[in-house]
Design a protein around this motif. Structure first.
Motif, short mmCIF file in Angstrom:
data_model
loop_
_atom_site.label_atom_id
_atom_site.label_comp_id
_atom_site.label_asym_id
_atom_site.label_seq_id
_atom_site.Cartn_x
_atom_site.Cartn_y
_atom_site.Cartn_z
N SER A 189 -48.35 29.93 51.31
CA SER A 189 -47.40 29.29 52.23
C SER A 189 -48.01 28.91 53.58
O SER A 189 -47.64 27.89 54.15
CB SER A 189 -46.20 30.20 52.46
OG SER A 189 -46.59 31.36 53.17
N GLU B 100 -38.06 33.52 53.24
CA GLU B 100 -38.67 32.62 54.21
C GLU B 100 -39.53 31.55 53.55
O GLU B 100 -39.79 30.50 54.16
CB GLU B 100 -39.51 33.41 55.22
CG GLU B 100 -38.69 34.23 56.20
CD GLU B 100 -38.29 35.62 55.69
OE1 GLU B 100 -38.39 35.87 54.46
OE2 GLU B 100 -37.89 36.45 56.50
N TYR B 101 -39.98 31.77 52.31
CA TYR B 101 -40.78 30.75 51.63
C TYR B 101 -40.02 29.42 51.55
O TYR B 101 -40.60 28.35 51.71
CB TYR B 101 -41.19 31.20 50.23
CG TYR B 101 -42.24 32.28 50.20
CD1 TYR B 101 -43.32 32.27 51.08
CD2 TYR B 101 -42.16 33.33 49.30
CE1 TYR B 101 -44.29 33.26 51.06
CE2 TYR B 101 -43.13 34.33 49.26
CZ TYR B 101 -44.18 34.29 50.15
OH TYR B 101 -45.13 35.28 50.11
N ALA B 102 -38.72 29.48 51.30
CA ALA B 102 -37.93 28.24 51.25
C ALA B 102 -37.95 27.54 52.60
O ALA B 102 -38.06 26.31 52.67
CB ALA B 102 -36.50 28.55 50.80
N ASP B 103 -37.85 28.31 53.68
CA ASP B 103 -37.92 27.73 55.02
C ASP B 103 -39.29 27.10 55.26
O ASP B 103 -39.40 26.02 55.85
CB ASP B 103 -37.67 28.79 56.10
CG ASP B 103 -36.27 29.37 56.02
OD1 ASP B 103 -35.35 28.67 55.56
OD2 ASP B 103 -36.10 30.54 56.40
N TYR B 104 -40.34 27.78 54.82
CA TYR B 104 -41.69 27.26 55.00
C TYR B 104 -41.85 25.92 54.28
O TYR B 104 -42.48 25.00 54.80
CB TYR B 104 -42.75 28.24 54.49
CG TYR B 104 -42.78 29.58 55.16
CD1 TYR B 104 -42.22 29.80 56.42
CD2 TYR B 104 -43.38 30.66 54.53
CE1 TYR B 104 -42.26 31.05 57.02
CE2 TYR B 104 -43.44 31.91 55.12
CZ TYR B 104 -42.87 32.10 56.36
OH TYR B 104 -42.92 33.34 56.95
N GLN B 105 -41.30 25.82 53.06
CA GLN B 105 -41.42 24.57 52.31
C GLN B 105 -40.70 23.43 53.03
O GLN B 105 -41.18 22.30 53.06
CB GLN B 105 -40.90 24.72 50.88
CG GLN B 105 -41.10 23.48 50.02
CD GLN B 105 -42.57 23.08 49.87
OE1 GLN B 105 -43.30 23.66 49.08
NE2 GLN B 105 -43.03 22.09 50.64
N ARG B 106 -39.56 23.75 53.65
CA ARG B 106 -38.83 22.72 54.39
C ARG B 106 -39.60 22.25 55.63
O ARG B 106 -39.45 21.12 56.06
CB ARG B 106 -37.45 23.24 54.81
CG ARG B 106 -36.44 23.27 53.67
CD ARG B 106 -35.03 23.55 54.15
NE ARG B 106 -34.83 24.94 54.52
CZ ARG B 106 -34.50 25.92 53.66
NH1 ARG B 106 -34.37 25.64 52.38
NH2 ARG B 106 -34.33 27.14 54.08
N LYS B 107 -40.45 23.14 56.18
CA LYS B 107 -41.20 22.81 57.40
C LYS B 107 -42.40 21.92 57.15
O LYS B 107 -42.94 21.33 58.09
CB LYS B 107 -41.73 24.10 58.06
CG LYS B 107 -40.70 24.91 58.78
CD LYS B 107 -41.23 26.25 59.27
CE LYS B 107 -42.53 26.21 60.02
NZ LYS B 107 -42.94 27.54 60.53
N GLY C 228 -45.76 27.67 56.36
CA GLY C 228 -45.24 26.31 56.41
C GLY C 228 -46.12 25.35 57.19
O GLY C 228 -45.71 24.23 57.50
#
Length: 142
Positions: free
Chosen positions: A68, A122-129, A71
């Motif tokens: 990740s 938080e991985y989902a947030d990182y992908q969005r970033k 992100g």
């Protein structure tokens, strides 16, 4: 080749690794409630052995980690290292072993990604970033 393992110079990361190694994983295997392993790669440019802690999941007998980099726009350096040299060292708790690392295929990734987001949301947030596709890596014991 230098057998010394080089840990992150980042204070909290180095402390996590040190506690993990010194306690045979008794301290650090669960990091803020999430399972963590230590991954040792060979630097693709330096040839030095480099160790980093990563949250992990399981897929049968294999271990699963996410590249990740919080992100960031670029993959983490450990990921670039294992792309160049896929044979890696792994420590899970007190156990150490050699593994071969590979990036999950497009077919494998969705289920593994969902599992890893379940462990560390938080991985989902990182992908969005980031615009890059965050790789999921499978570590298979040799």
């Amino acid at each position: 080749m230098d057998d010394k393992v080089h840990d992150s110079p980042t204070g909290w990361v180095a402390k996590h690794i040190r506690q993990y190694v010194e306690s045979d994983g008794a301290k650090g295997h669960f990091y803020y409630g999430r399972p963590a392993l230590l991954l040792t790669t060979v630097g693709r440019k330096s040839g030095l052995r480099r160790r980093t802690p990563l949250i992990y999941g399981r897929d049968g007998d294999a271990y699963v980690v996410v590249a990740s980099n919080g992100g960031a726009a670029d993959h983490p350096l450990w990921y670039a290292n294992l792309e160049a040299e896929p044979q890696v060292g792994v420590q899970v708790g007190a156990e150490t072993f050699t593994a071969v690392a590979r990036t999950a295929t497009a077919e494998e990734k969705p289920a593994l990604w969902e599992q890893m987001v379940g462990i560390h949301g938080e991985y989902a947030d990182y992908q969005r970033k980031t615009s890059r596709d965050i790789p999921v890596v499978i570590l298979t014991r040799v």
